[in-house]
Design a protein around this motif. Structure first.
Motif, short mmCIF file in Angstrom:
data_model
loop_
_atom_site.label_atom_id
_atom_site.label_comp_id
_atom_site.label_asym_id
_atom_site.label_seq_id
_atom_site.Cartn_x
_atom_site.Cartn_y
_atom_site.Cartn_z
N ASP A 136 -8.20 3.45 10.30
CA ASP A 136 -7.02 4.21 10.72
C ASP A 136 -6.05 3.24 11.41
O ASP A 136 -6.47 2.36 12.17
N HIS B 41 0.85 -1.19 0.00
CA HIS B 41 0.00 0.00 0.00
C HIS B 41 0.89 1.24 0.00
O HIS B 41 1.89 1.29 0.71
N GLN B 42 0.49 2.24 -0.79
CA GLN B 42 1.32 3.45 -0.91
C GLN B 42 1.56 4.12 0.44
O GLN B 42 2.64 4.69 0.67
N LYS B 43 0.58 4.08 1.32
CA LYS B 43 0.72 4.75 2.62
C LYS B 43 1.66 4.00 3.57
O LYS B 43 2.07 4.55 4.59
N LEU B 44 1.97 2.75 3.23
CA LEU B 44 2.81 1.94 4.11
C LEU B 44 4.19 1.68 3.53
O LEU B 44 5.08 1.20 4.24
N ASP C 236 -8.23 4.97 4.10
CA ASP C 236 -8.59 5.47 2.77
C ASP C 236 -10.05 5.91 2.75
O ASP C 236 -10.90 5.29 3.41
N ILE D 30 -1.63 6.69 10.54
CA ILE D 30 -1.88 6.49 9.11
C ILE D 30 -3.39 6.47 8.90
O ILE D 30 -4.09 5.61 9.45
N HIS E 9 6.77 3.38 2.81
CA HIS E 9 7.97 3.98 3.42
C HIS E 9 8.37 3.25 4.70
O HIS E 9 9.48 3.43 5.20
N GLU F 91 3.39 6.62 14.54
CA GLU F 91 2.98 7.32 13.32
C GLU F 91 1.52 6.96 13.02
O GLU F 91 1.15 5.79 12.97
#
Length: 226
Positions: free
Chosen positions: A201, A156-159, A225, A222, A161, A220
């Protein structure tokens, strides 16, 4: 990949309550569930939903009159293999889907096959989420042994990193009933679930290692969606 599970929260019991599971007291509550450990899954058969405590490793093999985890790694099932005939998850995807209620899941990031950090992802206090899974049943004598796997999706793009590899399938609450229904053998209806999505979330916390669970740095947040 999904490397470990966390069911150590009373909020996980909400899954059984909301889905009218008939044996909610069978739920396993444990902070660190690793591959091949028992984990509680919710399954539906004969219009009844139950908790079944399954080995977290889909493929088992018989040894000394007992079923043990196969030499083939199968605690996760990749989503791109679900529609490949003769693959480990092909039949289960059509007939034996399950929900795995958890407080969170853990991931390990590797570089050159060496772990560089461990991260735990959890939902908010008082909440739970259900991972989408598959299960199989194996008969030995008069008993039946259940095994399961977690379906994994592309990262997933949000994860990415934090964890650059696959992410687990998290089922939105409004799809629980459809997912569990064994009569839903037309799996094209689940195609939209096979895209990376965060219906909840999440909080991401780096830890020193899963066994001791000492936090490193700040949490952090997140966002789910939309």
């Amino acid at each position: 990949m999904c490397g470990r599970l966390n069911t150590y929260a009373r909020s996980v019991a909400k899954a059984s309550q909301e889905l009218n599971v008939i044996n909610p007291n069978e739920q396993i509550y444990k902070r660190f569930i690793r591959a091949t450990d028992p984990v509680s899954i919710i399954v539906e058969a004969n219009n009844t939903r139950i908790i079944d405590n399954a080995t977290w490793w889909l493929l088992l093999e018989k040894e000394d009159h007992q079923f043990k985890p196969s030499r083939f790694t199968s605690f996760n099932t990749r989503s791109d293999k679900l529609n490949v005939p003769n693959s480990a998850g092909y039949q289960s995807f059509r007939h034996h889907r399950c929900l795995i209620p958890v407080k969170g899941f853990g991931e390990t990031e590797f570089v050159n096959k060496k772990p560089i950090h461990y991260v735990d992802f959890t939902v908010d206090e008082g909440e739970y989420m259900c991972l989408g899974g598959l299960y199989r049943q194996w008969r030995t004598g008069d008993s039946i042994v259940t095994s399961c796997s977690v379906i994994t999706l592309p990262p997933h793009q949000k994860l990415k990193h934090i964890h650059s590899k696959a992410s687990p399938l998290i089922i939105p609450k409004d799809r629980y009933v459809d997912w569990l229904n064994p009569e839903n053998t037309d799996v094209t209806q689940f195609s939209n679930l096979m895209l990376p999505n965060l219906p909840h979330d999440l909080s991401a916390q780096k830890i020193d290692k899963p066994s001791s669970y000492q936090p490193i740095g700040d949490v952090e947040k997140i966002a789910a969606d939309i």
